[in-house]
Design a protein around this motif. Structure first.
Motif, PDB file in Angstrom:
ATOM      1  N   ASN A  48       0.820  -1.211   0.000  1.00  0.00           N
ATOM      2  CA  ASN A  48       0.000   0.000   0.000  1.00  0.00           C
ATOM      3  C   ASN A  48       0.852   1.257   0.000  1.00  0.00           C
ATOM      4  O   ASN A  48       0.551   2.228  -0.707  1.00  0.00           O
ATOM      5  CB  ASN A  48      -0.924   0.003   1.221  1.00  0.00           C
ATOM      6  CG  ASN A  48      -2.016  -1.045   1.122  1.00  0.00           C
ATOM      7  OD1 ASN A  48      -2.439  -1.406   0.032  1.00  0.00           O
ATOM      8  ND2 ASN A  48      -2.456  -1.541   2.273  1.00  0.00           N
ATOM      9  N   TRP A  49       1.933   1.240   0.779  1.00  0.00           N
ATOM     10  CA  TRP A  49       2.834   2.399   0.807  1.00  0.00           C
ATOM     11  C   TRP A  49       3.480   2.615  -0.551  1.00  0.00           C
ATOM     12  O   TRP A  49       3.580   3.760  -1.039  1.00  0.00           O
ATOM     13  CB  TRP A  49       3.906   2.189   1.872  1.00  0.00           C
ATOM     14  CG  TRP A  49       5.004   3.224   1.792  1.00  0.00           C
ATOM     15  CD1 TRP A  49       4.986   4.486   2.310  1.00  0.00           C
ATOM     16  CD2 TRP A  49       6.262   3.065   1.125  1.00  0.00           C
ATOM     17  NE1 TRP A  49       6.166   5.135   2.018  1.00  0.00           N
ATOM     18  CE2 TRP A  49       6.964   4.292   1.293  1.00  0.00           C
ATOM     19  CE3 TRP A  49       6.864   2.031   0.424  1.00  0.00           C
ATOM     20  CZ2 TRP A  49       8.237   4.487   0.760  1.00  0.00           C
ATOM     21  CZ3 TRP A  49       8.132   2.221  -0.111  1.00  0.00           C
ATOM     22  CH2 TRP A  49       8.809   3.442   0.069  1.00  0.00           C
ATOM     23  N   MET A  50       3.909   1.524  -1.200  1.00  0.00           N
ATOM     24  CA  MET A  50       4.556   1.649  -2.503  1.00  0.00           C
ATOM     25  C   MET A  50       3.589   2.189  -3.552  1.00  0.00           C
ATOM     26  O   MET A  50       3.938   3.078  -4.341  1.00  0.00           O
ATOM     27  CB  MET A  50       5.104   0.279  -2.945  1.00  0.00           C
ATOM     28  CG  MET A  50       5.807   0.291  -4.284  1.00  0.00           C
ATOM     29  SD  MET A  50       6.638  -1.268  -4.637  1.00  0.00           S
ATOM     30  CE  MET A  50       5.247  -2.402  -4.545  1.00  0.00           C
ATOM     31  N   GLN A  52       0.863   3.988  -3.002  1.00  0.00           N
ATOM     32  CA  GLN A  52       0.541   5.377  -2.695  1.00  0.00           C
ATOM     33  C   GLN A  52       1.668   6.316  -3.123  1.00  0.00           C
ATOM     34  O   GLN A  52       1.411   7.440  -3.579  1.00  0.00           O
ATOM     35  CB  GLN A  52       0.254   5.533  -1.201  1.00  0.00           C
ATOM     36  CG  GLN A  52      -1.049   4.890  -0.753  1.00  0.00           C
ATOM     37  CD  GLN A  52      -1.242   4.964   0.748  1.00  0.00           C
ATOM     38  OE1 GLN A  52      -0.430   5.564   1.457  1.00  0.00           O
ATOM     39  NE2 GLN A  52      -2.302   4.346   1.252  1.00  0.00           N
ATOM     40  N   THR A  53       2.911   5.844  -2.985  1.00  0.00           N
ATOM     41  CA  THR A  53       4.047   6.656  -3.429  1.00  0.00           C
ATOM     42  C   THR A  53       4.023   6.850  -4.936  1.00  0.00           C
ATOM     43  O   THR A  53       4.233   7.965  -5.442  1.00  0.00           O
ATOM     44  CB  THR A  53       5.362   5.991  -3.007  1.00  0.00           C
ATOM     45  OG1 THR A  53       5.376   5.814  -1.591  1.00  0.00           O
ATOM     46  CG2 THR A  53       6.547   6.844  -3.415  1.00  0.00           C
ATOM     47  N   LEU A  54       3.756   5.769  -5.680  1.00  0.00           N
ATOM     48  CA  LEU A  54       3.677   5.876  -7.135  1.00  0.00           C
ATOM     49  C   LEU A  54       2.509   6.769  -7.548  1.00  0.00           C
ATOM     50  O   LEU A  54       2.626   7.565  -8.483  1.00  0.00           O
ATOM     51  CB  LEU A  54       3.537   4.491  -7.757  1.00  0.00           C
ATOM     52  CG  LEU A  54       4.714   3.527  -7.557  1.00  0.00           C
ATOM     53  CD1 LEU A  54       4.437   2.198  -8.239  1.00  0.00           C
ATOM     54  CD2 LEU A  54       6.007   4.127  -8.089  1.00  0.00           C
ATOM     55  N   SER A  56       1.236   9.224  -5.865  1.00  0.00           N
ATOM     56  CA  SER A  56       1.566  10.630  -5.595  1.00  0.00           C
ATOM     57  C   SER A  56       2.511  11.186  -6.652  1.00  0.00           C
ATOM     58  O   SER A  56       2.406  12.364  -7.025  1.00  0.00           O
ATOM     59  CB  SER A  56       2.209  10.755  -4.203  1.00  0.00           C
ATOM     60  OG  SER A  56       3.449  10.065  -4.148  1.00  0.00           O
ATOM     61  N   GLN A  57       3.420  10.355  -7.163  1.00  0.00           N
ATOM     62  CA  GLN A  57       4.307  10.800  -8.231  1.00  0.00           C
ATOM     63  C   GLN A  57       3.537  11.064  -9.517  1.00  0.00           C
ATOM     64  O   GLN A  57       3.861  11.995 -10.268  1.00  0.00           O
ATOM     65  CB  GLN A  57       5.388   9.742  -8.483  1.00  0.00           C
ATOM     66  CG  GLN A  57       6.361   9.548  -7.346  1.00  0.00           C
ATOM     67  CD  GLN A  57       7.164  10.793  -7.063  1.00  0.00           C
ATOM     68  OE1 GLN A  57       7.610  11.492  -7.972  1.00  0.00           O
ATOM     69  NE2 GLN A  57       7.353  11.100  -5.782  1.00  0.00           N
ATOM     70  N   GLN A  60       1.440  14.503  -9.167  1.00  0.00           N
ATOM     71  CA  GLN A  60       2.147  15.780  -9.137  1.00  0.00           C
ATOM     72  C   GLN A  60       2.100  16.547 -10.459  1.00  0.00           C
ATOM     73  O   GLN A  60       1.885  17.764 -10.458  1.00  0.00           O
ATOM     74  CB  GLN A  60       3.597  15.572  -8.701  1.00  0.00           C
ATOM     75  CG  GLN A  60       3.746  15.267  -7.214  1.00  0.00           C
ATOM     76  CD  GLN A  60       5.189  15.050  -6.816  1.00  0.00           C
ATOM     77  OE1 GLN A  60       6.100  15.146  -7.642  1.00  0.00           O
ATOM     78  NE2 GLN A  60       5.412  14.750  -5.543  1.00  0.00           N
ATOM     79  N   ALA A  75      -0.457   4.879 -12.238  1.00  0.00           N
ATOM     80  CA  ALA A  75       0.328   4.289 -11.149  1.00  0.00           C
ATOM     81  C   ALA A  75       0.472   2.783 -11.353  1.00  0.00           C
ATOM     82  O   ALA A  75       1.547   2.210 -11.121  1.00  0.00           O
ATOM     83  CB  ALA A  75      -0.330   4.582  -9.808  1.00  0.00           C
ATOM     84  N   TYR A 214       9.335   4.737 -14.608  1.00  0.00           N
ATOM     85  CA  TYR A 214       8.860   6.027 -14.098  1.00  0.00           C
ATOM     86  C   TYR A 214       8.718   7.052 -15.226  1.00  0.00           C
ATOM     87  O   TYR A 214       7.706   7.753 -15.325  1.00  0.00           O
ATOM     88  CB  TYR A 214       9.837   6.530 -13.033  1.00  0.00           C
ATOM     89  CG  TYR A 214       9.578   7.935 -12.552  1.00  0.00           C
ATOM     90  CD1 TYR A 214       8.628   8.182 -11.567  1.00  0.00           C
ATOM     91  CD2 TYR A 214      10.290   9.005 -13.078  1.00  0.00           C
ATOM     92  CE1 TYR A 214       8.391   9.468 -11.122  1.00  0.00           C
ATOM     93  CE2 TYR A 214      10.056  10.306 -12.639  1.00  0.00           C
ATOM     94  CZ  TYR A 214       9.110  10.518 -11.672  1.00  0.00           C
ATOM     95  OH  TYR A 214       8.874  11.801 -11.234  1.00  0.00           O
TER      96      TYR A 214
END
Length: 228
Positions: A48-50, A52-54, A56-57, A60, A75, A214
């Motif tokens: 979930n953290w990974m 959410q990080t993607l 958010s990227q 942006q 994502a 990315y």
């Protein structure tokens, strides 16, 4: 046995079935499915953290709230490309993202979707991108032609960038590993030095695999942002 350096990029077959499809499906088994029994575990929290990080990227570059409905798609695309690129660095594996046909198969529909979305919802703004504001009247036809060609070249650039970077890295790793194997029979010192270089190159290629996934997703996000 490989007949050439580029034969390592040929799609393997088994029982007249391409294993490229299997290579696309197996990496997803690494990630935990959304199941009640897994909720609250460390692995589920890490996933979930990974994600959410993607997400958010991806969020942006979006300048408006309308892009929120595309965040999950991009994502997931970024996560898929990063996973496929990393899995392909392991021995006896196949990297589907080294195939131009697959990369174009991803790039063209995504690019076309952003273009259609822009012309359907904001046709005036989409057409305005073809000609910069304040351009001299005699140059307008040439500018429109150049901008149109640049828009149509975007999916080709996306596919070629991903294919070229991964293919070059795999070829360089193959050449250095062959040199390490040959030099180890002549001198253990030379073989050891080349082996250290190979390890450093592998770490570099792992970074490239993540960066290329990315870059691919972020560029598509920027293309979408122009049409929001």
């Amino acid at each position: 046995m490989m007949t050439s350096l580029f034969s390592q990029f040929d799609s393997p077959w088994f029982l007249n079935l391409p294993l490229a499809a299997l290579a696309l499906l197996i990496p997803w088994k690494i990630f935990i499915s959304n199941h009640v029994s897994w909720s609250g575990t460390r692995n589920a929290s890490l996933l979930n953290w990974m994600f959410q990080t993607l997400a958010s990227q991806v969020w942006q570059p979006m300048s408006t709230w309308r892009g929120s409905q595309w965040v999950v798609l991009f994502a997931s695309l970024m996560l898929m490309l990063m996973t496929l690129n990393l899995i392909g660095l392991f021995p006896y594996t196949f990297t589907p993202t080294t195939q131009l046909s697959m990369n174009l198969g991803l790039a063209i529909p995504l690019w076309l979707g952003t273009v259609i979305y822009g012309f359907r919802n904001h046709p005036t703004i989409a057409l305005a991108h073809l000609c910069p504001e304040g351009a001299p009247a005699p140059l307008i036809p040439m500018l429109v032609l150049v901008e149109t060609l640049s828009i149509f070249m975007r999916p080709l650039a996306l596919g070629l960038r991903l294919t070229a970077n991964l293919t070059a890295g795999h070829l360089l790793m193959h050449l250095i590993s062959s040199a390490a194997l040959s030099l180890s029979a002549i001198s253990n010192l030379l073989g050891g030095v080349i082996l250290i270089l190979l390890i450093l190159l592998t770490l570099l290629e792992m970074a490239v695999a993540l960066i290329q996934g990315y870059v691919f997703a972020i560029l598509v996000t920027l293309y979408l942002d122009e049409n929001l």
